[in-house]
Design a protein around this motif. Structure first.
Motif, PDB file in Angstrom:
ATOM      1  N   LYS B 181       0.830  -1.199   0.000  1.00 23.09           N
ATOM      2  CA  LYS B 181       0.000   0.000   0.000  1.00 23.09           C
ATOM      3  C   LYS B 181       0.869   1.255   0.000  1.00 23.09           C
ATOM      4  O   LYS B 181       0.646   2.175  -0.786  1.00 23.09           O
ATOM      5  CB  LYS B 181      -0.909  -0.018   1.237  1.00 23.09           C
ATOM      6  N   ASP B 232      -1.318  16.278   3.876  1.00 26.49           N
ATOM      7  CA  ASP B 232      -2.635  15.902   3.368  1.00 26.49           C
ATOM      8  C   ASP B 232      -3.109  14.526   3.839  1.00 26.49           C
ATOM      9  O   ASP B 232      -4.297  14.244   3.808  1.00 26.49           O
ATOM     10  CB  ASP B 232      -2.616  15.912   1.830  1.00 26.49           C
ATOM     11  N   PHE B 233      -2.179  13.674   4.194  1.00 21.25           N
ATOM     12  CA  PHE B 233      -2.552  12.315   4.588  1.00 21.25           C
ATOM     13  C   PHE B 233      -1.825  11.898   5.860  1.00 21.25           C
ATOM     14  O   PHE B 233      -0.965  11.022   5.836  1.00 21.25           O
ATOM     15  CB  PHE B 233      -2.213  11.318   3.466  1.00 21.25           C
ATOM     16  N   PRO B 234      -2.173  12.529   6.973  1.00 17.75           N
ATOM     17  CA  PRO B 234      -1.424  12.244   8.196  1.00 17.75           C
ATOM     18  C   PRO B 234      -1.379  10.762   8.541  1.00 17.75           C
ATOM     19  O   PRO B 234      -0.372  10.267   9.031  1.00 17.75           O
ATOM     20  CB  PRO B 234      -2.172  13.048   9.261  1.00 17.75           C
ATOM     21  N   GLY B 235      -2.456  10.048   8.250  1.00 16.34           N
ATOM     22  CA  GLY B 235      -2.493   8.618   8.571  1.00 16.34           C
ATOM     23  C   GLY B 235      -1.438   7.852   7.782  1.00 16.34           C
ATOM     24  O   GLY B 235      -0.703   7.032   8.332  1.00 16.34           O
ATOM     25  N   LEU B 236      -1.354   8.142   6.498  1.00 13.44           N
ATOM     26  CA  LEU B 236      -0.343   7.499   5.650  1.00 13.44           C
ATOM     27  C   LEU B 236       1.042   7.849   6.139  1.00 13.44           C
ATOM     28  O   LEU B 236       1.937   7.012   6.222  1.00 13.44           O
ATOM     29  CB  LEU B 236      -0.462   8.015   4.219  1.00 13.44           C
ATOM     30  N   ARG B 238       2.071   8.630   9.058  1.00 11.66           N
ATOM     31  CA  ARG B 238       2.446   7.878  10.256  1.00 11.66           C
ATOM     32  C   ARG B 238       2.941   6.490   9.874  1.00 11.66           C
ATOM     33  O   ARG B 238       3.930   5.999  10.410  1.00 11.66           O
ATOM     34  CB  ARG B 238       1.240   7.734  11.198  1.00 11.66           C
ATOM     35  N   GLU B 239       2.254   5.861   8.916  1.00 14.95           N
ATOM     36  CA  GLU B 239       2.682   4.525   8.517  1.00 14.95           C
ATOM     37  C   GLU B 239       4.029   4.546   7.805  1.00 14.95           C
ATOM     38  O   GLU B 239       4.846   3.651   7.977  1.00 14.95           O
ATOM     39  CB  GLU B 239       1.620   3.862   7.634  1.00 14.95           C
TER      40      GLU B 239
END
Ligand SMILES: Nc1ncnc2c1ncn2[C@@H]1O[C@H](COP(=O)(O)OP(=O)(O)OP(=O)(O)O)[C@@H](O)[C@H]1O
Ligand SMILES: [Mg+2]
Lengths: 270, 714
Positions: B181, B232-236, B238-239
């Motif tokens: 991903k 724009d994609f804090p979740g991404l 973090r991963e």
């Protein structure tokens, strides 16, 4: 705590409904109304059609009669029927007749769901003289000048049996609705759910992501309604990713790959 | 010689003789045959039997391969458990079947690689398992369509994401899944945040087209992209950090790079800024790539981009020309001069911030904003991804002459095909729509009706067997359709009394009117008055999987349709040039689902090309002649219309669209089911937005077709 039941024909909207205009739809509706033209609201599910008509009813200060059409709805369900009371026969107006008689707004939601014979009663109402034939009474009822007919229709429907006939649609002034642009949709989500701007921004962004998938595994992207619903859950302290899973992803799809994709998309922005 | 060693020798000779018998002289060509034989002699009996058994089978295909197998079998038994040896054999045999001897031997010899792979199996995540998810995920992120495919190298060419066939970097399959991903997302970010704007590509090619600079560029660009992703994609984001290399030296080196390139971590930084930073990094070590980073192949990007840019400019200008035409006042529409002078203007909206945004794109014609079709929006979006704006020259009207260059008009005569006898029975003439000239070419297509030769009936029983469970579900759904039909009111007789009708009758009676005797409710289903024509793509491109899936779909569909009692016909279509268009009858409206029909379904085979317009006209006419309230034309296809001699691209699409419009006007509903992943580009235009379905995986086609049919007709 008791709630008063609202009789359909007395549904007079006293409090201003919250409606965020997207374009010139208020002006066009008003103009059509003043010219006694019937109105067709076209658009995907949950984009604000019902909310708009409620707003217009308030704006024009008219009571509104809503009929949610289903596939067993016949012309006499709209027009009315005789009932027997203590041996006597009594005529009861149907919702359409009462709107025509008293000059209300009549909103036929999801008109394509109704039986084909309903178009027979709608057509003469849309023509110049605005007449409603009531066969049982042997009457031709002329609409009061304030009467307004509005119908809604979701063109995304795939069933060919449920296409709106040309002869029907060509009688209406059509207002096309779509999901509002990002800024407006954010404002709606904030106002309706009570979450803050940055959270609303993310929800709307997620909405756009799911709309990118329309036609490619999803029949429809997330509607404004779903975004509002997720927002409400978040406002009640449900964790955002979980709120999206339950209010949006599950509502959109049953396919595991697709569900996971929407789930991961929401994880990526929160 | 001791007795013992004499015994051994005899034993080994016997083994060798046995193997020679199955493999032949190829065995004696093995360089160290003696060693091999003595190693085999040390294996257990079942292992030896295994070797001679498989050597025999392999030798039936290729003795060379069999000899190689014998020479490596002892090592295989040495390094792996017996079950894995079997898998190793299966694998190189499959390779041999699909890719020939050389590839098979390479694979066969790499026993240690195979053994490691076997061990990783528990942790590995394969592209096959994840590609559907990844495709959805990347589409959801937005932008130009990116096709996911497997490759030894990980990179993007701006139209596709190339990812490894499997990943086993981490001990948990779930982690490896996440790496897929993240890798896909990181490559997507290149296409989204302007790594491959045309200016960047030109500058890199001109000034930095050496591996060292590209390596530095890749790492610096990643620093810039990570900044945008974090925003724009804090979740991404973090991963990403979770999966970064933890080796303290690597961490320190990346830190050093980040500090030195701090200017790139800003909302206004572009890939051009990245290029300008390259020379600051020539003197310091390169950090290793993070697990989610791909490589850069400038030539592949360049090739893809340049050809796209050329095509898209033509397509865009043509669409704008059409917009001008459509919006010109009626009396001026024929005046080319007038049309060309209308002012089309574009405002890109100021999303600024490094994010291309097709949603803010607004087009105005003489000051009036115009609604854009989805096609045009996507096109504009793609152009903005390449340029960051719509270049001025894209807004100019096209030179008249350019049409014919970009869009070769058909030339019917040049094919050199001999005319089939036009008087032959079962031959039909049809017009074809020529979009370049905006008129019909009269009687341009000659079409013949043929019958599919019967195929093997066992295909039918195999399919029924294979989809045994699924078919039960499908049938249940179809039965539900019948059950769904509501009670019919006001019938002269029926299963139940209609209370409503009684009340009405009572009223009529008291009013002194005639009383109706239609007082019953009937639960029998309403008659479904549907006729449907299935038009099956038999073009050459369906060879293999698709053809199989099409045939399976038809089998399941017919089974289900038997239940509904809808009238249906099935025809295949193909052809080669306008002179030889063909439709193949599989089942006409009058026929039952008979043995012959089943055999014909089984006998469907790929033919030539896809000239769709003429087939639609012919089959549509047949459909029109049936008496049914609802008439449906459903196409099963694997791609866009295409035929010999210019029937491709826009020309083919426009003719097909025209044919579909003709159908629509005569009351036929058309729907298309396709497995072409690029269908988004042309199907909405041809069939209308709600009138098509794209199936992601061929294997799902058989199940989906029945399902779609059910939804279409209820
Ligand atoms: N323009 C808008 N202003 C305010 N609220 C909106 C607007 N558009 C959508 N909404 C929100 O979306 C919700 C769903 O809208 P609504 O019920 O009007 O949808 P609809 O178009 O009638 O859908 P359906 O076709 O499914 O009946 C509303 O309850 C409201 O919260
Ligand atoms: Mg509604």
């Amino acid at each position: 705590m008791s709630k008063t039941t609202i009789k359909n024909e007395q549904n007079f909207i006293k409090n201003k409904p919250y409606y965020e205009p997207v374009g010139d739809e208020v002006a066009i509706f008003t103009a059509a109304y003043e010219n006694q033209l019937p109105i067709l609201l076209k658009g995907p599910t949950g984009c604000g059609k019902t909310r708009f008509i409620e707003y217009m009813a308030w704006h024009l200060k008219l009571p509104m009669v809503t009929v949610a059409c289903h596939d067993d709805l016949t012309a006499s369900d709209l027009i009315g029927r005789y009932l027997i009371k203590g041996g006597e026969t009594v005529w009861i107006d149907g919702p359409l007749t009462s709107a025509v008689r008293h000059g209300y707004i009549c909103y036929l939601d999801e008109i394509v769901e109704a039986r084909k014979d309903t178009s027979v009663v709608i057509h003469p109402l849309c023509d110049g003289r605005r007449l409603l034939p009531i066969e049982k009474l042997g009457e031709l009822l002329e609409a009061l000048s304030s009467f307004c007919l509005a119908i809604s229709y979701n063109p995304g429907y795939q069933s060919v049996l449920k296409d709106l006939k040309q002869s029907t649609r060509q009688r209406f002034v059509a207002l096309e609705f779509d999901y509002p642009n990002a800024a407006i949709e954010e404002a709606i989500v904030i106002k309706e759910s009570g979450i803050d701007e940055s959270m609303a921004h993310k929800l709307v962004k997620l909405g756009h992501m799911t709309r990118n998938l329309k036609g490619n595994g999803l029949e429809e992207g997330a509607s404004t309604r779903l975004l509002v619903n997720a927002g409400k859950l978040i406002h009640s302290k449900v964790a955002p990713v979980h709120a999206v899973d339950t209010a949006i992803s599950q509502a959109l799809t049953d396919e595991p790959d697709m569900f996971q994709a929407v789930h991961e998309l929401s994880r990526s922005i929160f | 010689m001791s007795n013992q060693s004499r015994q051994n020798l005899l034993y080994r000779i016997r083994i060798q003789k046995d193997l020679e018998k199955v493999v032949g002289p190829a065995l004696n060509r093995l360089p160290n045959l003696d060693t091999i034989i003595s190693m085999i002699a040390n294996l257990s009996d079942p292992q030896q039997v295994f070797i001679s058994h498989w050597a025999g089978l392999i030798a039936d295909s290729n003795t060379e391969l069999a000899a190689h197998f014998i020479s490596f079998a002892p090592k295989a038994f040495d390094t792996m458990v017996d079950a894995d040896v079997q898998k190793w054999v299966d694998l190189f045999l499959k390779k041999y079947d699909n890719h020939g001897l050389g590839k098979a031997i390479t694979l066969l010899e790499d026993i240690s690689g195979f053994a490691i792979d076997q061990e990783n199996k528990g942790v590995r995540c394969s592209l096959q398992q994840t590609s559907l998810f990844l495709q959805h995920f990347i589409r959801g992120l937005g932008g130009r369509e990116l096709k996911i495919s497997g490759n030894d190298e990980t990179y993007t060419n701006t139209e596709g994401l190339f990812l490894p066939e499997s990943i086993s970097l981490f001990p948990q399959p779930k982690q490896n899944f996440t790496i897929y991903k993240l890798t896909a997302a990181h490559l997507w970010a290149q296409t989204w945040y302007g790594t491959w704007r045309i200016q960047v590509l030109e500058k890199l090619t001109a000034e930095y087209n050496d591996q060292k600079s590209l390596n530095i560029f890749n790492r610096l660009e990643s620093i810039r992209l990570n900044y945008f992703i974090a925003r724009d994609f804090p979740g991404l984001s973090r991963e990403f950090s979770e999966f970064e290399n933890r080796d303290p030296k690597v961490v320190a080196l990346w830190k050093l790079w980040q500090d030195r390139a701090n200017g790139l971590r800003s909302p206004t930084a572009t890939a051009v800024d990245t290029i300008e930073n390259i020379h600051h990094f020539l003197d310091i070590d390169l950090p290793v790539l993070q697990p989610y980073q791909g490589e850069i192949f400038l030539d592949r990007i360049r090739e893809t981009m340049l050809s796209r840019i050329e095509q898209e400019q033509i397509a865009f200008q043509k669409s704008l020309d059409k917009l001008r035409d459509d919006n010109a006042p009626k009396d001026e529409a024929d005046d080319d001069d007038f049309v060309a002078k209308q002012m089309l203007e574009v405002s890109d909206g100021d999303s600024g911030e490094g994010e291309p945004s097709e949603t803010n794109f607004q087009l105005t014609l003489d000051g009036q904003p115009i609604e854009l079709s989805d096609d045009l929006k996507n096109l504009a979006g793609s152009i903005m991804q390449d340029f960051g704006e719509i270049p001025d020259q894209y807004m100019d009207p096209m030179e008249q002459g350019e049409y014919s260059d970009a869009l070769l008009a058909q030339n019917g005569e040049s094919e050199g095909d001999t005319d089939p006898d036009l008087n032959e029975t079962g031959t039909f003439q049809y017009d074809e729509w020529d979009c370049t000239r905006q008129r019909f070419r009269e009687d341009f297509c000659t079409l013949r009706e043929l019958v599919v030769p019967p195929g093997d009936e066992s295909f039918i029983s195999d399919t029924l067997e294979k989809y045994h469970g699924a078919l039960r579900v499908i049938k249940k759904c179809f039965e539900a359709v019948l059950g769904e039909s509501r009670p019919q009111r006001r019938q002269p007789d029926g299963d139940d009394i209609d209370l409503d009708a009684i009340v009405n009758a009572h009223v009529d009676m008291t009013l002194g009117k005639d009383m109706s005797d239609h007082l019953y409710t009937k639960y029998r289903n309403q008659e479904r008055n549907v006729a449907v024509m299935f038009m099956v793509d038999m073009s050459g491109s369906t060879l293999g999987w698709v053809n199989n899936a099409e045939r399976e779909s038809l089998v399941l569909l017919c089974e289900a349709l038997q239940l509904l009692g809808d009238r249906y016909a099935i025809y295949g279509f193909s052809g080669r040039t306008n002179k030889r268009c063909e439709v193949y009858s599989i089942k006409d409206f009058k026929e039952n689902y008979s043995l012959e029909v089943r055999q014909r379904i089984s006998g469907i085979r790929p033919k030539a090309y896809t000239r769709m317009g003429v087939a639609i006209r012919h089959l549509g006419q047949m459909l029109q002649k049936t008496h049914a309230r609802t008439k449906l034309l459903i196409t099963l296809s694997d791609g866009r219309p295409e035929d010999y001699g210019g029937y491709k691209g826009q020309y083919g699409i426009e003719d097909t669209r025209h044919a579909l419009l003709e159908m629509k006007q005569s009351g036929v509903h058309a729907f298309c089911i396709t497995i072409d992943s690029e269908a988004q580009e042309y199907l909405p235009h041809m069939y209308g937005t709600a009138n098509y379905a794209v199936i992601d995986e061929v294997e799902k086609l058989p199940l989906k077709v029945a399902d779609i049919y059910r939804r279409l007709t209820t």
